[in-house]
Design a protein around this motif. Structure first.
Motif, PDB file in Angstrom:
ATOM      1  N   PHE A  60       0.908  -0.947   0.329  1.00 24.04           N
ATOM      2  CA  PHE A  60       0.067   0.160  -0.397  1.00 24.04           C
ATOM      3  C   PHE A  60       0.840   1.561  -0.054  1.00 24.04           C
ATOM      4  O   PHE A  60       1.916   1.379   0.492  1.00 24.04           O
ATOM      5  N   ASP A  61       0.558   2.481  -0.464  1.00 26.09           N
ATOM      6  CA  ASP A  61       0.910   3.788  -0.220  1.00 26.09           C
ATOM      7  C   ASP A  61       1.410   4.413   1.375  1.00 26.09           C
ATOM      8  O   ASP A  61       1.789   5.202   1.716  1.00 26.09           O
ATOM      9  N   PHE A  62      -0.368   3.618   1.181  1.00 26.28           N
ATOM     10  CA  PHE A  62      -0.260   4.133   2.917  1.00 26.28           C
ATOM     11  C   PHE A  62      -0.654   3.139   3.657  1.00 26.28           C
ATOM     12  O   PHE A  62      -1.683   3.027   3.783  1.00 26.28           O
ATOM     13  N   TYR A  63      -0.562   2.555   5.152  1.00 22.19           N
ATOM     14  CA  TYR A  63      -0.767   2.055   5.969  1.00 22.19           C
ATOM     15  C   TYR A  63      -1.331   3.029   7.275  1.00 22.19           C
ATOM     16  O   TYR A  63      -0.805   2.635   8.090  1.00 22.19           O
ATOM     17  N   THR A  64      -3.030   3.461   7.690  1.00 23.21           N
ATOM     18  CA  THR A  64      -3.343   3.849   8.124  1.00 23.21           C
ATOM     19  C   THR A  64      -4.087   3.257   9.597  1.00 23.21           C
ATOM     20  O   THR A  64      -5.038   2.117   9.019  1.00 23.21           O
ATOM     21  N   ASN A  65      -4.143   3.811  10.389  1.00 21.69           N
ATOM     22  CA  ASN A  65      -5.158   3.359  11.621  1.00 21.69           C
ATOM     23  C   ASN A  65      -6.088   5.254  11.475  1.00 21.69           C
ATOM     24  O   ASN A  65      -5.575   5.721  12.033  1.00 21.69           O
ATOM     25  N   THR A  66      -7.419   4.602  11.469  1.00 23.31           N
ATOM     26  CA  THR A  66      -8.396   5.767  11.501  1.00 23.31           C
ATOM     27  C   THR A  66      -8.685   5.825  12.404  1.00 23.31           C
ATOM     28  O   THR A  66     -10.285   6.885  12.815  1.00 23.31           O
TER      29      THR A  66
END
Length: 396
Positions: free
Chosen positions: A358-364
């Motif tokens: 992924f381009d970004f691995y995010t904790n939302t």
């Protein structure tokens, strides 16, 4: 045998010209005497025409030729007057301010129906919540994928495929306008619990009295060499200038002048046109992917997705993340075991870590207190957190 009505009795008593002795029928108390136990001619007639408390029957105007003609003309004129005054009034649907060229897609694993739901009723409700979240935040595509992370390790291929098919069918059913479902969906066991679904109330789920320049319809099975008849949810079907196969779902554009016509017509357009030209949110499409690799590579955009976002509680804090502009964004959600397990289970992937994929691995949801967040909850939380973060290309 000629006869006359005796108006003094309100039309109930008859005198016969060729009777030798009719005094019995003309006496004032004849009906009281003969029908004292059964008031058929009095109470019965009043019950039918006006109720028990009427003093006189309502057919006395018909006792003369002039009365009958007057009554007939009155009813005839009222009928044509009502027909002339009849008009179909519509409530105009507000048009968005500007076109929308970009799209946002989400990917959800079907394993959540086996991991966290034991009965079809709950599975149906969970899928309905996913559809509601997608509708609320204008999601254009939902990808149902197999993350290979089934709770029962010995689950058969048929079992997993059934759950994937169930999720796909329920999502498509929920997205379809109500007036088209009778044409496009036959009875199926996966649809047995659709009564628990909440209505989407999507912009393209139009009522018969709402007017929008675009409508979803289905081609009807009516024979014509050059035209097709389409049910678009109005009081009557419309015609299009193409011969298409019956049962085909189409997006139809209605010219403004057809609004006031009794026989309306339209033209078939791309399902993307309402969004791209006018900015309407026109529902989502559903795609099935049999692996995480297929999620990334099987899209309908020729250049693919230019922004890939993975979600996890192990990702970076969304408050500290800035995303670049995009044309087609994809947000991927994991199952109970997370995206890390899905990446490890996919033999076709060369990536070994989420940041490689992924381009970004995010904790939302960085302030999470529960040990786990259900996927249908994560979808709603993440889309809410991302709506102010995602900036499409060309948007200031």
């Amino acid at each position: 045998m000629a006869h006359n009505y005796d108006n003094r009795s309100g039309g109930r008593h008859m005198t016969f010209d060729d009777d030798h002795d009719n005094s019995e029928y003309n006496s004032e108390d004849s009906f009281k005497r003969k029908n004292k136990d059964d008031d058929r001619f009095g109470l019965g007639k009043r019950q039918r025409f006006g109720g028990q408390n009427d003093d006189k029957p309502r057919f006395e105007n018909w006792n003369s030729e002039a009365g009958r003609m007057s009554n007939w003309n009155s009813n005839k004129n009222k009928k044509w007057q009502d027909a002339e005054q009849f008009e179909e009034y519509f409530e105009d649907v507000p048009r968005p301010e500007k076109p929308r060229k970009y799209t946002i897609s989400i990917a959800v694993p079907a394993s959540i129906l086996e991991e966290t739901c034991k009965k079809d009723e709950l599975r149906t409700y969970v899928v309905g919540q996913l559809a509601r979240a997608a509708n609320i935040y204008s999601i254009d595509e939902i990808i149902v994928y197999d993350d290979k992370c089934w709770r029962k390790k010995d689950v058969t291929g048929n079992d997993s495929q059934n759950l994937i098919e169930m999720m796909r069918m329920l999502l498509e059913y929920q997205e379809c306008p109500q007036y088209l479902r009778k044409y496009l969906f036959s009875f199926h066991r996966f649809l047995g619990k659709v009564g628990v679904l909440n209505a989407l109330n999507a912009p393209h789920h139009l009522l018969s009295k709402q007017w929008c320049e675009y409508r979803e319809g289905v081609v009807l099975d009516r024979r014509n060499k050059s035209l097709s008849y389409v049910d678009v949810g109005l009081s009557s079907e419309i015609t299009i200038d193409k011969k298409l196969d019956a049962g085909l779902r189409v997006t139809v554009k209605l010219p403004p002048e057809t609004k006031d016509l009794t026989k309306r017509f339209g033209v078939v357009v791309s399902p993307d046109e309402p969004r791209e030209k006018c900015g309407y949110y026109w529902g989502y499409t559903v795609r099935v992917a049999h692996s995480l690799t297929e999620v990334m590579t099987g899209g309908r955009f020729h250049k693919g997705y230019d922004l890939l976002i993975g979600t996890s509680d192990k990702g970076d804090d969304i408050k500290k993340t800035e995303y670049p502009t995009f044309s087609h964004a994809l947000v991927v959600f994991g199952g109970v075991e997370g995206l890390e397990a899905a990446i490890e289970a996919d033999d076709q992937l060369e990536a070994t870590e989420p940041l490689h994929l992924f381009d970004f691995y995010t904790n939302t949801c960085p302030m999470q207190q529960a040990r786990t967040i259900r996927t249908e909850e994560a979808v709603l939380i993440s889309l809410c957190a991302l709506q102010d973060k995602l900036l499409p290309k060309g948007k200031n």
